[in-house]
Design an enzyme around this catalytic site. Structure first.
Site, PDB file in Angstrom:
ATOM      1  N   GLY A  14     -11.821  -4.552  -5.318  1.00 15.95           N
ATOM      2  CA  GLY A  14     -11.517  -3.219  -4.790  1.00 15.95           C
ATOM      3  C   GLY A  14     -10.481  -2.460  -5.602  1.00 15.95           C
ATOM      4  O   GLY A  14     -10.439  -2.524  -6.835  1.00 15.95           O
ATOM      5  N   ASP A  34      -3.611 -12.705  -4.903  1.00 14.52           N
ATOM      6  CA  ASP A  34      -4.568 -12.529  -3.806  1.00 14.52           C
ATOM      7  C   ASP A  34      -4.642 -13.816  -2.985  1.00 14.52           C
ATOM      8  O   ASP A  34      -4.334 -14.909  -3.476  1.00 14.52           O
ATOM      9  CB  ASP A  34      -5.964 -12.173  -4.335  1.00 14.52           C
ATOM     10  CG  ASP A  34      -6.756 -11.342  -3.335  1.00 14.52           C
ATOM     11  OD1 ASP A  34      -6.894 -10.115  -3.559  1.00 14.52           O
ATOM     12  OD2 ASP A  34      -7.230 -11.908  -2.329  1.00 14.52           O
ATOM     13  N   ASP A  59      -0.514 -15.693   0.082  1.00 11.89           N
ATOM     14  CA  ASP A  59      -0.667 -14.796   1.226  1.00 11.89           C
ATOM     15  C   ASP A  59       0.608 -13.956   1.286  1.00 11.89           C
ATOM     16  O   ASP A  59       1.714 -14.518   1.407  1.00 11.89           O
ATOM     17  CB  ASP A  59      -0.833 -15.654   2.496  1.00 11.89           C
ATOM     18  CG  ASP A  59      -1.022 -14.817   3.748  1.00 11.89           C
ATOM     19  OD1 ASP A  59      -0.539 -13.662   3.783  1.00 11.89           O
ATOM     20  OD2 ASP A  59      -1.635 -15.318   4.701  1.00 11.89           O
ATOM     21  N   VAL A  60       0.464 -12.634   1.229  1.00 16.45           N
ATOM     22  CA  VAL A  60       1.669 -11.785   1.168  1.00 16.45           C
ATOM     23  C   VAL A  60       2.519 -11.850   2.434  1.00 16.45           C
ATOM     24  O   VAL A  60       3.670 -11.402   2.439  1.00 16.45           O
ATOM     25  CB  VAL A  60       1.329 -10.294   0.867  1.00 16.45           C
ATOM     26  CG1 VAL A  60       0.770 -10.136  -0.532  1.00 16.45           C
ATOM     27  CG2 VAL A  60       0.404  -9.712   1.929  1.00 16.45           C
ATOM     28  N   ASN A  86      -0.752  -3.616  -2.708  1.00 18.37           N
ATOM     29  CA  ASN A  86      -2.080  -3.099  -2.372  1.00 18.37           C
ATOM     30  C   ASN A  86      -2.797  -3.948  -1.329  1.00 18.37           C
ATOM     31  O   ASN A  86      -3.668  -3.445  -0.621  1.00 18.37           O
ATOM     32  CB  ASN A  86      -2.896  -3.022  -3.670  1.00 18.37           C
ATOM     33  CG  ASN A  86      -4.380  -2.876  -3.419  1.00 18.37           C
ATOM     34  OD1 ASN A  86      -4.846  -1.784  -3.099  1.00 18.37           O
ATOM     35  ND2 ASN A  86      -5.127  -3.974  -3.525  1.00 18.37           N
ATOM     36  N   ARG A 148      -7.930   2.778  15.295  1.00 17.82           N
ATOM     37  CA  ARG A 148      -6.965   2.400  14.253  1.00 17.82           C
ATOM     38  C   ARG A 148      -5.571   2.120  14.791  1.00 17.82           C
ATOM     39  O   ARG A 148      -4.589   2.316  14.092  1.00 17.82           O
ATOM     40  CB  ARG A 148      -6.888   3.523  13.207  1.00 17.82           C
ATOM     41  CG  ARG A 148      -8.072   3.532  12.268  1.00 17.82           C
ATOM     42  CD  ARG A 148      -8.178   4.883  11.574  1.00 17.82           C
ATOM     43  NE  ARG A 148      -9.120   4.864  10.493  1.00 17.82           N
ATOM     44  CZ  ARG A 148     -10.433   4.851  10.625  1.00 17.82           C
ATOM     45  NH1 ARG A 148     -10.980   4.801  11.834  1.00 17.82           N
ATOM     46  NH2 ARG A 148     -11.221   4.853   9.562  1.00 17.82           N
ATOM     47  N   TYR A 151      -4.165  -0.774  12.516  1.00 14.01           N
ATOM     48  CA  TYR A 151      -4.218  -0.411  11.088  1.00 14.01           C
ATOM     49  C   TYR A 151      -3.387   0.844  10.806  1.00 14.01           C
ATOM     50  O   TYR A 151      -2.523   0.856   9.926  1.00 14.01           O
ATOM     51  CB  TYR A 151      -5.678  -0.190  10.678  1.00 14.01           C
ATOM     52  CG  TYR A 151      -5.867   0.149   9.223  1.00 14.01           C
ATOM     53  CD1 TYR A 151      -5.766  -0.835   8.246  1.00 14.01           C
ATOM     54  CD2 TYR A 151      -6.152   1.451   8.814  1.00 14.01           C
ATOM     55  CE1 TYR A 151      -5.938  -0.527   6.901  1.00 14.01           C
ATOM     56  CE2 TYR A 151      -6.324   1.773   7.483  1.00 14.01           C
ATOM     57  CZ  TYR A 151      -6.227   0.780   6.522  1.00 14.01           C
ATOM     58  OH  TYR A 151      -6.390   1.088   5.199  1.00 14.01           O
ATOM     59  N   THR A 186     -15.172   0.874  -1.361  1.00 11.23           N
ATOM     60  CA  THR A 186     -14.837  -0.521  -1.684  1.00 11.23           C
ATOM     61  C   THR A 186     -15.512  -1.430  -0.663  1.00 11.23           C
ATOM     62  O   THR A 186     -16.141  -0.955   0.283  1.00 11.23           O
ATOM     63  CB  THR A 186     -13.322  -0.751  -1.578  1.00 11.23           C
ATOM     64  OG1 THR A 186     -12.944  -0.437  -0.238  1.00 11.23           O
ATOM     65  CG2 THR A 186     -12.535   0.100  -2.546  1.00 11.23           C
ATOM     66  N   MET A 188     -14.120  -3.033   1.658  1.00  9.70           N
ATOM     67  CA  MET A 188     -13.592  -2.749   2.990  1.00  9.70           C
ATOM     68  C   MET A 188     -14.313  -1.559   3.617  1.00  9.70           C
ATOM     69  O   MET A 188     -14.773  -1.610   4.755  1.00  9.70           O
ATOM     70  CB  MET A 188     -12.085  -2.467   2.911  1.00  9.70           C
ATOM     71  CG  MET A 188     -11.416  -2.326   4.255  1.00  9.70           C
ATOM     72  SD  MET A 188      -9.726  -1.684   4.118  1.00  9.70           S
ATOM     73  CE  MET A 188      -8.798  -3.177   3.843  1.00  9.70           C
TER      74      MET A 188
HETATM   75  P1  NAI Z   1     -10.527  -4.863  -0.177  1.00  7.26           P
HETATM   76  O1  NAI Z   1     -10.714  -5.573   1.105  1.00  7.26           O
HETATM   77  O2  NAI Z   1     -11.688  -4.606  -1.063  1.00  7.26           O
HETATM   78  O3  NAI Z   1      -9.386  -5.588  -1.030  1.00  7.26           O
HETATM   79  C1  NAI Z   1      -8.189  -6.009  -0.431  1.00  7.26           C
HETATM   80  C2  NAI Z   1      -7.718  -7.247  -1.141  1.00  7.26           C
HETATM   81  O4  NAI Z   1      -6.513  -7.712  -0.495  1.00  7.26           O
HETATM   82  C3  NAI Z   1      -8.729  -8.400  -1.050  1.00  7.26           C
HETATM   83  O5  NAI Z   1      -8.930  -8.979  -2.318  1.00  7.26           O
HETATM   84  C4  NAI Z   1      -8.065  -9.372  -0.088  1.00  7.26           C
HETATM   85  O6  NAI Z   1      -8.403 -10.734  -0.316  1.00  7.26           O
HETATM   86  C5  NAI Z   1      -6.598  -9.101  -0.351  1.00  7.26           C
HETATM   87  N1  NAI Z   1      -5.781  -9.557   0.772  1.00  7.26           N
HETATM   88  C6  NAI Z   1      -6.009  -9.375   2.091  1.00  7.26           C
HETATM   89  N2  NAI Z   1      -5.071  -9.990   2.817  1.00  7.26           N
HETATM   90  C7  NAI Z   1      -4.216 -10.573   1.939  1.00  7.26           C
HETATM   91  C8  NAI Z   1      -3.049 -11.344   2.085  1.00  7.26           C
HETATM   92  N3  NAI Z   1      -2.582 -11.669   3.300  1.00  7.26           N
HETATM   93  N4  NAI Z   1      -2.409 -11.772   0.974  1.00  7.26           N
HETATM   94  C9  NAI Z   1      -2.880 -11.465  -0.264  1.00  7.26           C
HETATM   95  N5  NAI Z   1      -3.998 -10.740  -0.453  1.00  7.26           N
HETATM   96  C10 NAI Z   1      -4.662 -10.293   0.622  1.00  7.26           C
HETATM   97  O7  NAI Z   1      -9.799  -3.478   0.194  1.00  7.26           O
HETATM   98  P2  NAI Z   1      -9.582  -2.110  -0.604  1.00  7.26           P
HETATM   99  O8  NAI Z   1     -10.477  -1.110  -0.012  1.00  7.26           O
HETATM  100  O9  NAI Z   1      -9.568  -2.311  -2.059  1.00  7.26           O
HETATM  101  O10 NAI Z   1      -8.129  -1.750  -0.063  1.00  7.26           O
HETATM  102  C11 NAI Z   1      -6.960  -1.898  -0.835  1.00  7.26           C
HETATM  103  C12 NAI Z   1      -5.830  -1.195  -0.098  1.00  7.26           C
HETATM  104  O11 NAI Z   1      -6.155   0.190   0.069  1.00  7.26           O
HETATM  105  C13 NAI Z   1      -5.572  -1.747   1.301  1.00  7.26           C
HETATM  106  O12 NAI Z   1      -4.185  -1.793   1.543  1.00  7.26           O
HETATM  107  C14 NAI Z   1      -6.247  -0.735   2.202  1.00  7.26           C
HETATM  108  O13 NAI Z   1      -5.674  -0.697   3.488  1.00  7.26           O
HETATM  109  C15 NAI Z   1      -6.020   0.560   1.438  1.00  7.26           C
HETATM  110  N6  NAI Z   1      -6.963   1.620   1.770  1.00  7.26           N
HETATM  111  C16 NAI Z   1      -8.300   1.493   1.499  1.00  7.26           C
HETATM  112  C17 NAI Z   1      -9.164   2.521   1.833  1.00  7.26           C
HETATM  113  C18 NAI Z   1     -10.637   2.434   1.544  1.00  7.26           C
HETATM  114  O14 NAI Z   1     -11.363   3.334   1.926  1.00  7.26           O
HETATM  115  N7  NAI Z   1     -11.115   1.425   0.855  1.00  7.26           N
HETATM  116  C19 NAI Z   1      -8.694   3.741   2.495  1.00  7.26           C
HETATM  117  C20 NAI Z   1      -7.282   3.764   2.728  1.00  7.26           C
HETATM  118  C21 NAI Z   1      -6.462   2.735   2.382  1.00  7.26           C
END
Ligand code: NAI
Length: 259
Positions: A14, A34, A59-60, A86, A148, A151, A186, A188
């Site tokens: 993502g 990650d 894990d963060v 992120n 939400r 979130y 992405t 998500m």
């Molecule tokens: P994604 O789900 O594709 O990637 C998130 C990554 O974070 C994954 O690789 C996951 O394994 C990792 N992760 C989750 N929990 C974790 C933990 N406890 N420790 C370490 N790593 C962990 O999500 P995406 O879409 O790339 O989102 C990235 C950021 O952008 C997130 O913070 C999300 O809330 C934010 N965001 C995304 C939006 C979207 O439309 N995709 C919209 C607004 C915000």
């Protein structure tokens, strides 16, 4: 190579992976953290830059794991110039159905995670003369919406944490900003957005489309770099104009189409 290093959480896929690609393309080295170790190792393998990448499984929300990962990055690369918080999870449920465990998990990853990461990284940045931190929030943290409660509240907290961190870490030459994405295509978004929801988003976004991971990466990179040297404590919406609009956009568009 610039000799600079970024530590990016949630970098296995993502937006985080797109950010890692961007920093690498700009000559930085990247520590990629990650919780999904297989996905992370696969991503690092595909990047094929063993000279400039480091995979960190952690894990963060786990303080000991965060400290250990940051120490590994420091040992490998020396200085950490930028931290991108992120990693995030989304649980979208009606307010009366969200369990305490779900609420706590979302807060632990989305809000406590960046708090812990900054506590681990900021002392290194301070001792090395400064740095830049970018927290990834969301439009859901600026405006309430359906499903939400956990979130959106976690991301609103993160937006405030960003300002708090900027206020206190400025003394050490550390800038802290947030990037608030609108909907981005992405894993998500694909998992939680039905075709109807996608159509609703298009209706309410002035640029009439979802964002690209690469567009988020560009904004993250900008805020970490010298071009943003006097910017701190800000939340930059990268959202096609979504946050800037109120009611009326779909109706006006419809009228224009019909005129
Ligand atoms: P994604 O789900 O594709 O990637 C998130 C990554 O974070 C994954 O690789 C996951 O394994 C990792 N992760 C989750 N929990 C974790 C933990 N406890 N420790 C370490 N790593 C962990 O999500 P995406 O879409 O790339 O989102 C990235 C950021 O952008 C997130 O913070 C999300 O809330 C934010 N965001 C995304 C939006 C979207 O439309 N995709 C919209 C607004 C915000």
């Amino acid at each position: 190579m610039t000799g600079k290093t970024a530590l990016i959480t949630g970098a296995a896929r993502g937006i985080g992976l797109a950010a890692a690609r961007k920093f690498l393309a700009e000559g930085w080295r990247v520590a990629m953290l990650d919780v999904l170790s297989d996905t992370l190792l696969e991503a690092v393998r595909e990047l094929d830059r063993p000279d400039a990448t480091l995979a960190l499984e952690a894990d963060v929300s786990d303080p000991a794991a965060v400290q250990a990962a940051v120490q590994k990055a420091h040992a490998r690369f020396g200085r950490i110039h930028a931290l991108v918080n992120n990693a995030g999870i989304a649980i979208f449920k009606p307010i009366l159905e969200v369990s305490l465990e779900e609420w706590q998990r979302v807060m632990a990853v989305n809000l406590t995670g960046p708090f812990l990461m900054v506590q681990a990284v900021a002392p290194l940045m301070r001792d090395q003369g400064g740095g830049a931190i970018v927290n990834i929030t969301s439009i859901s943290g600026l405006r309430a919406s359906t499903l939400r409660v956990a979130y959106g509240t976690s991301k609103a907290g993160l937006a405030h944490l960003t300002k708090q961190q900027a206020a206190e870490l400025g003394d050490y030459g550390i800038r802290v900003n947030a990037v608030a994405p609108g909907p981005v295509d992405t894993a998500m978004a694909k998992a939680v957005h039905t075709p109807e929801i996608r159509a609703d988003y298009h209706d309410h976004i002035p640029l009439n489309r979802y964002g690209l991971e690469s567009e988020l990466a560009n904004a993250i990179f900008f805020l970490c770099g010298e071009q943003a040297d006097y910017i701190t404590g800000q939340v930059l919406c990268v959202d096609g104009g979504f946050d800037s609009t109120g009611i009326g956009l779909p109706t006006l568009r419809g009228q224009r189409r019909n005129s």
